[in-house]
Design a protein around this motif. Structure first.
Motif, PDB file in Angstrom:
ATOM      1  N   LEU A 126      50.044  40.165  54.884  1.00 45.48           N
ATOM      2  CA  LEU A 126      50.329  40.434  53.474  1.00 45.48           C
ATOM      3  C   LEU A 126      51.804  40.225  53.159  1.00 45.48           C
ATOM      4  CD1 LEU A 126      48.650  43.743  52.303  1.00 45.48           C
ATOM      5  CD2 LEU A 126      48.332  41.466  51.403  1.00 45.48           C
ATOM      6  N   LEU A 127      52.649  40.690  54.071  1.00 50.46           N
ATOM      7  CA  LEU A 127      54.083  40.659  53.806  1.00 50.46           C
ATOM      8  C   LEU A 127      54.712  39.319  54.151  1.00 50.46           C
ATOM      9  CD1 LEU A 127      55.054  44.200  55.050  1.00 50.46           C
ATOM     10  CD2 LEU A 127      54.718  43.440  52.722  1.00 50.46           C
ATOM     11  N   SER A 128      53.939  38.453  54.785  1.00 55.21           N
ATOM     12  CA  SER A 128      54.495  37.157  55.151  1.00 55.21           C
ATOM     13  C   SER A 128      54.778  36.359  53.883  1.00 55.21           C
ATOM     14  CB  SER A 128      53.496  36.416  56.034  1.00 55.21           C
ATOM     15  OG  SER A 128      53.570  35.045  55.787  1.00 55.21           O
ATOM     16  N   PRO A 129      55.917  35.654  53.834  1.00 47.72           N
ATOM     17  CA  PRO A 129      56.251  34.902  52.616  1.00 47.72           C
ATOM     18  C   PRO A 129      55.230  33.806  52.321  1.00 47.72           C
ATOM     19  CG  PRO A 129      58.071  34.901  54.203  1.00 47.72           C
ATOM     20  CD  PRO A 129      56.922  35.561  54.876  1.00 47.72           C
ATOM     21  N   ASP A 130      54.463  33.393  53.352  1.00 45.33           N
ATOM     22  CA  ASP A 130      53.497  32.311  53.145  1.00 45.33           C
ATOM     23  C   ASP A 130      52.208  32.786  52.506  1.00 45.33           C
ATOM     24  OD1 ASP A 130      55.328  30.822  54.538  1.00 45.33           O
ATOM     25  OD2 ASP A 130      54.369  31.272  56.469  1.00 45.33           O
ATOM     26  N   CYS A 131      51.985  34.114  52.494  1.00 47.35           N
ATOM     27  CA  CYS A 131      50.688  34.611  52.054  1.00 47.35           C
ATOM     28  C   CYS A 131      50.644  34.717  50.536  1.00 47.35           C
ATOM     29  CB  CYS A 131      50.393  35.961  52.683  1.00 47.35           C
ATOM     30  SG  CYS A 131      48.793  36.575  52.226  1.00 47.35           S
ATOM     31  N   VAL A 132      49.602  34.155  49.943  1.00 48.70           N
ATOM     32  CA  VAL A 132      49.533  34.113  48.479  1.00 48.70           C
ATOM     33  C   VAL A 132      48.681  35.246  47.909  1.00 48.70           C
ATOM     34  CG1 VAL A 132      49.840  31.632  48.381  1.00 48.70           C
ATOM     35  CG2 VAL A 132      47.545  32.558  48.535  1.00 48.70           C
ATOM     36  N   LEU A 133      48.136  36.105  48.787  1.00 51.28           N
ATOM     37  CA  LEU A 133      47.133  37.070  48.329  1.00 51.28           C
ATOM     38  C   LEU A 133      47.619  37.940  47.173  1.00 51.28           C
ATOM     39  CD1 LEU A 133      44.384  38.380  48.643  1.00 51.28           C
ATOM     40  CD2 LEU A 133      45.364  39.906  50.317  1.00 51.28           C
ATOM     41  N   LEU A 134      48.740  38.641  47.383  1.00 49.45           N
ATOM     42  CA  LEU A 134      49.176  39.596  46.371  1.00 49.45           C
ATOM     43  C   LEU A 134      49.573  38.884  45.091  1.00 49.45           C
ATOM     44  CD1 LEU A 134      51.171  42.217  48.434  1.00 49.45           C
ATOM     45  CD2 LEU A 134      48.806  42.260  47.680  1.00 49.45           C
ATOM     46  N   LYS A 135      50.185  37.709  45.250  1.00 48.21           N
ATOM     47  CA  LYS A 135      50.616  36.956  44.077  1.00 48.21           C
ATOM     48  C   LYS A 135      49.412  36.500  43.274  1.00 48.21           C
ATOM     49  CE  LYS A 135      53.813  33.824  42.291  1.00 48.21           C
ATOM     50  NZ  LYS A 135      52.839  33.622  41.246  1.00 48.21           N
ATOM     51  N   THR A 136      48.413  35.940  43.977  1.00 46.70           N
ATOM     52  CA  THR A 136      47.230  35.436  43.274  1.00 46.70           C
ATOM     53  C   THR A 136      46.505  36.567  42.558  1.00 46.70           C
ATOM     54  OG1 THR A 136      46.990  34.230  45.322  1.00 46.70           O
ATOM     55  CG2 THR A 136      45.382  33.775  43.620  1.00 46.70           C
ATOM     56  N   LEU A 137      46.332  37.686  43.266  1.00 44.90           N
ATOM     57  CA  LEU A 137      45.644  38.814  42.635  1.00 44.90           C
ATOM     58  C   LEU A 137      46.458  39.335  41.458  1.00 44.90           C
ATOM     59  CD1 LEU A 137      44.453  40.751  45.790  1.00 44.90           C
ATOM     60  CD2 LEU A 137      42.993  39.621  44.132  1.00 44.90           C
ATOM     61  N   GLY A 138      47.785  39.380  41.643  1.00 48.67           N
ATOM     62  CA  GLY A 138      48.660  39.936  40.623  1.00 48.67           C
ATOM     63  C   GLY A 138      48.695  39.091  39.360  1.00 48.67           C
ATOM     64  N   ASP A 139      48.366  37.796  39.491  1.00 52.72           N
ATOM     65  CA  ASP A 139      48.346  36.946  38.307  1.00 52.72           C
ATOM     66  C   ASP A 139      47.302  37.409  37.304  1.00 52.72           C
ATOM     67  OD1 ASP A 139      50.370  35.421  39.145  1.00 52.72           O
ATOM     68  OD2 ASP A 139      49.137  33.823  40.010  1.00 52.72           O
ATOM     69  N   SER A 140      46.234  37.993  37.805  1.00 50.10           N
ATOM     70  CA  SER A 140      45.157  38.370  36.868  1.00 50.10           C
ATOM     71  C   SER A 140      44.927  39.873  36.755  1.00 50.10           C
ATOM     72  CB  SER A 140      43.857  37.684  37.273  1.00 50.10           C
ATOM     73  OG  SER A 140      43.889  37.303  38.614  1.00 50.10           O
ATOM     74  N   ALA A 144      40.193  31.180  46.202  1.00 45.86           N
ATOM     75  CA  ALA A 144      38.802  31.129  45.744  1.00 45.86           C
ATOM     76  C   ALA A 144      38.244  32.530  45.577  1.00 45.86           C
ATOM     77  CB  ALA A 144      37.963  30.338  46.748  1.00 45.86           C
ATOM     78  N   MET A 145      38.545  33.371  46.567  1.00 48.73           N
ATOM     79  CA  MET A 145      38.046  34.745  46.522  1.00 48.73           C
ATOM     80  C   MET A 145      38.617  35.486  45.319  1.00 48.73           C
ATOM     81  SD  MET A 145      39.079  38.085  47.569  1.00 48.73           S
ATOM     82  CE  MET A 145      40.383  37.846  48.758  1.00 48.73           C
ATOM     83  N   SER A 146      39.908  35.313  45.083  1.00 47.80           N
ATOM     84  CA  SER A 146      40.548  36.011  43.955  1.00 47.80           C
ATOM     85  C   SER A 146      39.931  35.571  42.637  1.00 47.80           C
ATOM     86  CB  SER A 146      42.041  35.726  43.904  1.00 47.80           C
ATOM     87  OG  SER A 146      42.619  35.963  45.136  1.00 47.80           O
ATOM     88  N   ALA A 147      39.697  34.258  42.519  1.00 47.41           N
ATOM     89  CA  ALA A 147      39.129  33.745  41.274  1.00 47.41           C
ATOM     90  C   ALA A 147      37.759  34.363  41.036  1.00 47.41           C
ATOM     91  CB  ALA A 147      39.025  32.226  41.346  1.00 47.41           C
ATOM     92  N   VAL A 175      38.109  38.044  40.074  1.00 46.81           N
ATOM     93  CA  VAL A 175      38.592  38.240  38.712  1.00 46.81           C
ATOM     94  C   VAL A 175      37.480  37.956  37.713  1.00 46.81           C
ATOM     95  CG1 VAL A 175      40.186  37.349  37.007  1.00 46.81           C
ATOM     96  CG2 VAL A 175      40.974  37.829  39.306  1.00 46.81           C
ATOM     97  N   ASN A 176      36.714  36.887  37.982  1.00 43.48           N
ATOM     98  CA  ASN A 176      35.589  36.564  37.105  1.00 43.48           C
ATOM     99  C   ASN A 176      34.567  37.691  37.092  1.00 43.48           C
ATOM    100  OD1 ASN A 176      36.578  34.182  36.285  1.00 43.48           O
ATOM    101  ND2 ASN A 176      35.455  32.951  37.780  1.00 43.48           N
ATOM    102  N   ALA A 177      34.303  38.211  38.269  1.00 43.79           N
ATOM    103  CA  ALA A 177      33.296  39.263  38.363  1.00 43.79           C
ATOM    104  C   ALA A 177      33.768  40.508  37.618  1.00 43.79           C
ATOM    105  CB  ALA A 177      33.021  39.587  39.823  1.00 43.79           C
ATOM    106  N   LEU A 178      35.061  40.801  37.731  1.00 40.72           N
ATOM    107  CA  LEU A 178      35.598  41.979  37.039  1.00 40.72           C
ATOM    108  C   LEU A 178      35.558  41.785  35.533  1.00 40.72           C
ATOM    109  CD1 LEU A 178      38.652  43.113  39.151  1.00 40.72           C
ATOM    110  CD2 LEU A 178      36.611  44.419  38.639  1.00 40.72           C
ATOM    111  N   ALA A 179      35.792  40.545  35.109  1.00 42.90           N
ATOM    112  CA  ALA A 179      35.793  40.279  33.681  1.00 42.90           C
ATOM    113  C   ALA A 179      34.375  40.204  33.128  1.00 42.90           C
ATOM    114  CB  ALA A 179      36.530  38.969  33.402  1.00 42.90           C
ATOM    115  N   GLY A 180      33.400  40.120  33.998  1.00 45.16           N
ATOM    116  CA  GLY A 180      32.019  40.167  33.554  1.00 45.16           C
ATOM    117  C   GLY A 180      31.364  38.803  33.433  1.00 45.16           C
TER     118      GLY A 180
END
Lengths: 321, 256
Positions: free
Chosen positions: B187-201, B244-247, B250-255
Motif C-alpha cells: 500500500l505504501l509503495s510509491p508504485d501502488c495505485v490502490l489508494l489513489k484509484t479508490l480515492g478518485d471516486s 479494474a477492481m476499483s472501477a 465504484v460502479n457497484a456502490l453507485a448502484g
C-alpha cells in the motif's frame, strides 16, 4: 501469545453497521457461513471449518470418537455410555486462557455443556445397543472434541457438526473375534445440530424495540452482542437444546421463529454429513485409500491453506455490503 | 535495525543484477557483490564474512544513491516475507489499541510479542496536569521511539517538534482491520495505485500502521466496509487488476 483486543472503534462500527443490517464479511443478517467437513482416514474422525477457510480467519474443530469396554452405571445397567470432552487447543485459546492458564476456561465449559445437552441428553445415540452383558460390560463411547482454532467464532455450532459427524463416521468393533465380523456403525436415532443466534440491542430506540438478530455470529459479533440463543434442533424440528446467554428479554414467538430457522440449518448440515459419509463409504468400498483422509483434503487446497490464489473480486454480492 | 557489513571479496561470486529470487533460511546470498558495503535488512544476517538468509521469502534489493564517502552503503538487501506477527522497528508508524493505564503510561497492543508503552506526556500539548483524554479500548496512531529486541517497545504521538503530525487517538468513527504485513508495504509503495484509484471516486480518510492494521473512515458504513474489503483483496493484485477492481467497486456502490 495474547489475542488482539477488540477496540472501541470496532465495537461501535459493528453496531452501526448492524443497525443498517450490514455485516463486516458481506453477509446479510440471516445468512450463515458455509461449513466444510472432512472425514479422516481413521473411522470416527471429522474436521469441520467455518469462515474464510483459505486464510487463518477460520474456526477449526476436530472431533474423534473412540470406544472402550466399561462397567455400566448402576442406575442404567443395560445402557452404553457416551462421554464428551472438549479441549481448546493452546493456539486457539489465546484469548480464552484464564489466569490459571487453562485453555478455554468458561467457554470450554459452555461448549461441553451444550454438546452434552445436544447429543447426550437428547438421546440421539442408541445406548442400549451398546450393551454387551447387562450390569457387567457395555461400550463406552468417548468423544473428544478439539477446538483447533476459534478465530472466526461459531465454535459451538462447528463443534456440534464435528461431533455428530464423528459419531456417524465411527465404527465400533463387534464383540466376536474381529476377524469374523466387520466393525459396526453406531445406531443414531436423530441428528441434532446446534445453531447460534446473536441478539443486539438497537442503539437509538428504547429498550422495547425489536432486537437485531444475527445468525452464525463471527468472533467480533460475539464480543459485542447483548445476548444469544443457542438451539439444538434436529431436521424433524424437534428442539433438543435451548440455551440463552447474556442479558436479554425475548418473546416466545421469537424463540419459535428462530427454532424453525435452526431446523432448516440442521437439515442442510445433516444432508452435508450424509453426503460426505456416502462419498467416504464409496471410496472405502472401491479401495481408493489414497483419496480418504485429511491429507487428501489438504491437497485439494480446501482447508488450512495459508495462500490465497489471485482472484478477481466478485461484486455480485455487493447489495449486502 | 539494519546492520552494516563488509563482505569478504574472496568467498563470494558476484552475480549481475539480482532478480527477485525465492530464498529459504540458511541460503547464502551470492548476489551481494564482493567488497561492497551494503545494508542488510530484515531476513538477512551476517555470519562471519557471509550474508545468510534467516527467513523464507523473496530476496529484494535496492541500490542507494552513490556518495562521496568511502564507507557509504551501496545497496539495501532484504527478504520480503509473508508475515502477520509484527516485529517493532524504530521510527515506524503503527496503529495500537490501548489495553490499560499503568501509572503515567498507557499499555498499547501493537501486535508485537509484548505490549508497547505510551507515555501520557508523549501527546501534543500534554503537561503533568493536562493529561490526554484516552481510555482503554481506544485506538492510537503512533510512532515507535524505542524498538529493541530486549526492551519493551515505546511509542510517541508527537514528532521531534512536539507536534502531533497526524498522530494521536483515532476518534470519530471509522473501522480498524488487520492485514498481513506485506499488504501494508505494498500500500505504501510509491508504485501502488490502490489508494489513489479508490480515492478518485470514494472520499476517505486512512491511517496505515506498519504493524498490519489499517484505519479507514468514509462517509457511510457501506463505503467503509467496501473500502476495507477492497484493500484486503488487493493483496495479490497488480496495478491493472486493482484499477479494474476499483472501477467495479465504484460502479457497484453507485448502484450500476
Amino acid at each position: 501469545m495474547r489475542d488482539v483486543p477488540l477496540s472501541n472503534l470496532e465495537r461501535q462500527f459493528l453496531l452501526d453497521a448492524l443497525e443498517e443490517s450490514k455485516r463486516l464479511d458481506g453477509r446479510s443478517t440471516p445468512q450463515r457461513r458455509p461449513l466444510e467437513l472432512h472425514f479422516g482416514r481413521v473411522e470416527g474422525t471429522a474436521l469441520v471449518s467455518v469462515g474464510e477457510t483459505q486464510s487463518d480467519h477460520a474456526s477449526l474443530v476436530y472431533a474423534q470418537a473412540s470406544a472402550s469396554i466399561a462397567e455400566p452405571a448402576v442406575s442404567r445397567p443395560i445402557e452404553g455410555m457416551l462421554n464428551i470432552f472438549v479441549t481448546y487447543c493452546g493456539s486457539a485459546a489465546a484469548r480464552f486462557a484464564d489466569a490459571a492458564g487453562t485453555a478455554g476456561g468458561d467457554e470450554a465449559v459452555e461448549v461441553t455443556r451444550l454438546l452434552e445437552r445436544c447429543l447426550k441428553e437428547s438421546r440421539c445415540l442408541d445406548l442400549e445397543s451398546l450393551c454387551i452383558v447387562a450390569e457387567e460390560k457395555v461400550w463406552q463411547i468417548r468423544l473428544d472434541v478439539n477446538i483447533l482454532s476459534a478465530a472466526a467464532g461459531g465454535v459451538a455450532d462447528a463443534a456440534s457438526v464435528a461431533a455428530l459427524a464423528a459419531l456417524a463416521h465411527f465404527k465400533r468393533p463387534e464383540i466376536h473375534p474381529v476377524s469374523e465380523r466387520d466393525p459396526v456403525a453406531l445406531a443414531i436415532h436423530h441428528y441434532p445440530v446446534l445453531s447460534t443466534f446473536a441478539f443486539f440491542n438497537r442503539q437509538k430506540s428504547g429498550s422495547n424495540a425489536e432486537k437485531i438478530v444475527c445468525v452464525d455470529p463471527t468472533w467480533q459479533e460475539e464480543q459485542v452482542m447483548a445476548g444469544k440463543i443457542v438451539f439444538g434442533v434436529n431436521p424433524y424440528r424437534e428442539i433438543c437444546t435451548l440455551h440463552l446467554a447474556g442479558q436479554l428479554l425475548i418473546d416466545k414467538s421469537v424463540v419459535l421463529r428462530y427454532a424453525h430457522v435452526a431446523s432448516q440449518h440442521a437439515k442442510s448440515v445433516v444432508d452435508l454429513i450424509k453426503n460426505q459419509l456416502h462419498e467416504d463409504t464409496q471410496k472405502r468400498l472401491a479401495g481408493q485409500t489414497e483419496e480418504i483422509g485429511f491429507a487428501f483434503a489438504f491437497k485439494q487446497n480446501s482447508i488450512l491453506q495459508n495462500v490465497k490464489p489471485a482472484e478477481m473480486v466478485s461484486t455480485a454480492n455487493l447489495e449486502h455490503v | 535495525m539494519p546492520a552494516e557489513m563488509e563482505l569478504d571479496p574472496d568467498n563470494v561470486s558476484a552475480k549481475s543484477s539480482p532478480s527477485a529470487r525465492v530464498v529459504i533460511p540458511g541460503d547464502p546470498v551470492p548476489e551481494i557483490p564482493p567488497s561492497d558495503v551494503v545494508i542488510l535488512g530484515p531476513g538477512l544476517r551476517r555470519e562471519g564474512p557471509h550474508a545468510i538468509v534467516t527467513r523464507p521469502g523473496v530476496l529484494r534489493h535496492k541500490p542507494l544513491p552513490s556518495s562521496a564517502e568511502k564507507l557509504a552503503p551501496k545497496a539495501i538487501y532484504w527478504v520480503d516475507t509473508h508475515a502477520k506477527r509484527y516485529v517493532a522497528a524504530r521510527g515506524e508508524h503503527v496503529i495500537g489499541v490501548i489495553l490499560a493505564k499503568a501509572g503515567d503510561t498507557f499499555r498499547v497492543d501493537i501486535g508485537t510479542s509484548e505490549p508497547a508503552s505510551l507515555s501520557f506526556m508523549a501527546f501534543e500539548g500534554a503537561t503533568k496536569k493536562n493529561r490526554p483524554n484516552a481510555l482503554p479500548g481506544d485506538v492510537v496512531y503512533a510512532k515507535l521511539l524505542v524498538a529493541s529486541r530486549d526492551m519493551e517497545p515505546e511509542l510517541v504521538c508527537v514528532d521531534a517538534y512536539g507536534k502531533k503530525a497526524g498522530m494521536g487517538v483515532l476518534s470519530g468513527g471509522g473501522f480498524v482491520f488487520t492485514t498481513p504485513l506485506h499488504v501494508i508495504r505494498k500500500l505504501l509503495s510509491p508504485d501502488c495505485v490502490l489508494l489513489k484509484t479508490l480515492g478518485d471516486s470514494i472520499p476517505f480518510e486512512i491511517a496505515v500502521g506498519m504493524n498490519g492494521r489499517i484505519w479507514v473512515r468514509c462517509k457511510s458504513v457501506k463505503e467503509t466496509i467496501s473500502l476495507a474489503n477492497a484493500i484486503s483483496v488487493a493483496e495479490y493484485m497488480n496495478n491493472d487488476e486493482i484499477k479494474a477492481m476499483s472501477a467495479k467497486l465504484v460502479n457497484a456502490l453507485a448502484g450500476f
